[in-house]
Design an enzyme around this catalytic site. Structure first.
Site, mmCIF file in Angstrom:
data_model
loop_
_atom_site.group_PDB
_atom_site.id
_atom_site.type_symbol
_atom_site.label_atom_id
_atom_site.label_comp_id
_atom_site.label_asym_id
_atom_site.label_seq_id
_atom_site.Cartn_x
_atom_site.Cartn_y
_atom_site.Cartn_z
ATOM 1 C CG HIS A 64 -2.144 -0.867 1.024
ATOM 2 N ND1 HIS A 64 -3.408 -0.476 1.413
ATOM 3 C CD2 HIS A 64 -2.289 -2.100 0.470
ATOM 4 C CE1 HIS A 64 -4.275 -1.441 1.109
ATOM 5 N NE2 HIS A 64 -3.608 -2.438 0.551
ATOM 6 C CB VAL A 68 -0.399 5.757 -2.367
ATOM 7 C CG1 VAL A 68 -0.883 7.208 -2.283
ATOM 8 C CG2 VAL A 68 -1.585 4.818 -2.560
ATOM 9 C CB SER A 74 3.290 8.726 1.891
ATOM 10 O OG SER A 74 2.982 7.737 0.926
ATOM 11 C CG ASP A 244 -3.418 -20.209 1.527
ATOM 12 O OD1 ASP A 244 -4.202 -21.154 1.332
ATOM 13 O OD2 ASP A 244 -2.205 -20.263 1.230
ATOM 14 C CB SER A 247 -1.358 -22.899 4.843
ATOM 15 O OG SER A 247 -1.778 -22.473 3.558
#
Length: 326
Positions: A64, A68, A74, A244, A247
């Site tokens: 993330h 950006v 940031s 998942d 696991s």
């Protein structure tokens, strides 16, 4: 003419990405802070030993951050005054681990004051999160600087879990990431959990009808029923589901096995089966026989993503604390 301008813009963006990432160096801190990786790893071993489920969120946080404004830390900045920062935007409100990032940064500051950026600390933490979850290890190019700007509205550059294949490819291409990077980095969903509201539209409101029969037809029915038993309504904002199943704390090939069976948690996961290249990659690794190949691919794509739009040299700053500018 318009399409030519778009192509030119993408080429210029790609050139800028490659130029900035070329300034990163695995040995950037070899003289100024030779212990940085050991300091980060010590904190990571301690934290994931107590809470292994933190690995997925830390990997996601780095992703993330990079999508950006590039990998500039940031995403770690707090909102200030009338300015809403990235971390308070809707796509980031489920991110967790910010306090732990501050703890690791404090340990690095104690060892090497004013030397290592928060962006680099986060990149190292993401690598160690994968490695400590039994995934690949890779050398992280370093030398990123921290940005001074964080704007909530810019998080529209983040690929949402509802994205279709065209949207995914466009968002990745904007960061100079290709189809292989898309399918490889999507497999980061092999570790971690997600809140129900990130995918319940597939279960109850796929086309906007908002009824029990309005399901995503690409979702395998038994898996859909299992998800419905955990997420009982569109309004569920608290329940966490393993991305998942079985696991979710181990970095492995389970993601591909699930997606190949139409059991990818997000609509964006299922979209990988709609393109010949990404479908072939999923099916190849769903068989379980090419783990080393996938691990090498994941490491390469993480290095590539980690070089997106980075600040280097005299750009930006080296924050003392990751949540505020100096």
């Amino acid at each position: 003419m318009a399409s030519s301008r778009v192509i030119l813009a993408l080429l210029l963006a790609a050139a800028a990405v490659m130029a900035s990432s070329a300034q990163l160096d695995e040995k950037f801190y070899s003289n100024s802070c030779p212990s940085v990786e050991a300091v980060v790893r010590k904190e990571m071993v301690r934290a994931l030993g107590a809470a292994p489920s933190l690995a997925g969120p830390l990997l996601r946080m780095h992703f993330h951050d990079c999508f950006v404004r590039g990998c500039d830390g940031s995403v770690l900045l707090d909102s200030a005054g009338n300015s809403t920062a990235e971390k308070d935007a809707t796509p980031n409100q489920t991110l967790r681990g910010f306090g732990f990032v501050e703890r690791v940064k404090a340990a690095v500051e104690k060892a090497c004051p004013g030397t290592v950026s928060c962006a680099d600390v986060l990149a190292l933490m993401a690598r160690d999160a994968v490695w400590l979850s039994k995934g690949p290890f890779w050398a992280v190019p370093l030398g990123r600087r921290d940005g001074r700007v964080s704007i909530a509205n810019e998080t529209d550059q983040l690929p949402p879990p509802t994205a279709n294949f065209t949207e995914l490819t466009q968002m990745f291409a904007a960061k100079n990431l290709d189809l292989k990077d898309l399918v490889v980095l999507s497999a980061g969903h092999t570790i971690g959990t997600s809140h129900c509201f990130s995918f319940t539209d597939r279960l109850y409101n796929f086309t906007g009808l908002d009824n029990a029969h309005d399901i995503d037809p690409t979702l395998e029915l038994q898996y859909m029923a299992r998800l419905r038993s955990k997420c009982t309504s569109l309004q569920d904002n608290t329940t966490l589901v393993e991305m998942d199943p079985g696991s979710f704390k181990t970095f492995d090939l389970g993601y591909f096995k699930n997606v190949a069976k139409r059991r990818g948690l997000f609509h964006s996961d299922g979209e990988l089966l709609t393109n010949g290249f990404t479908r072939a990659y999923v099916q190849r690794h769903a068989g379980g026989g090419y783990k080393d190949e996938f691990f090498a691919d994941f490491a390469a794509s993480m290095v590539k993503m980690g070089g997106v739009e980075v600040l280097t040299g005299s750009q930006g700053e080296i924050r003392k604390k990751c949540n505020v500018v100096n």
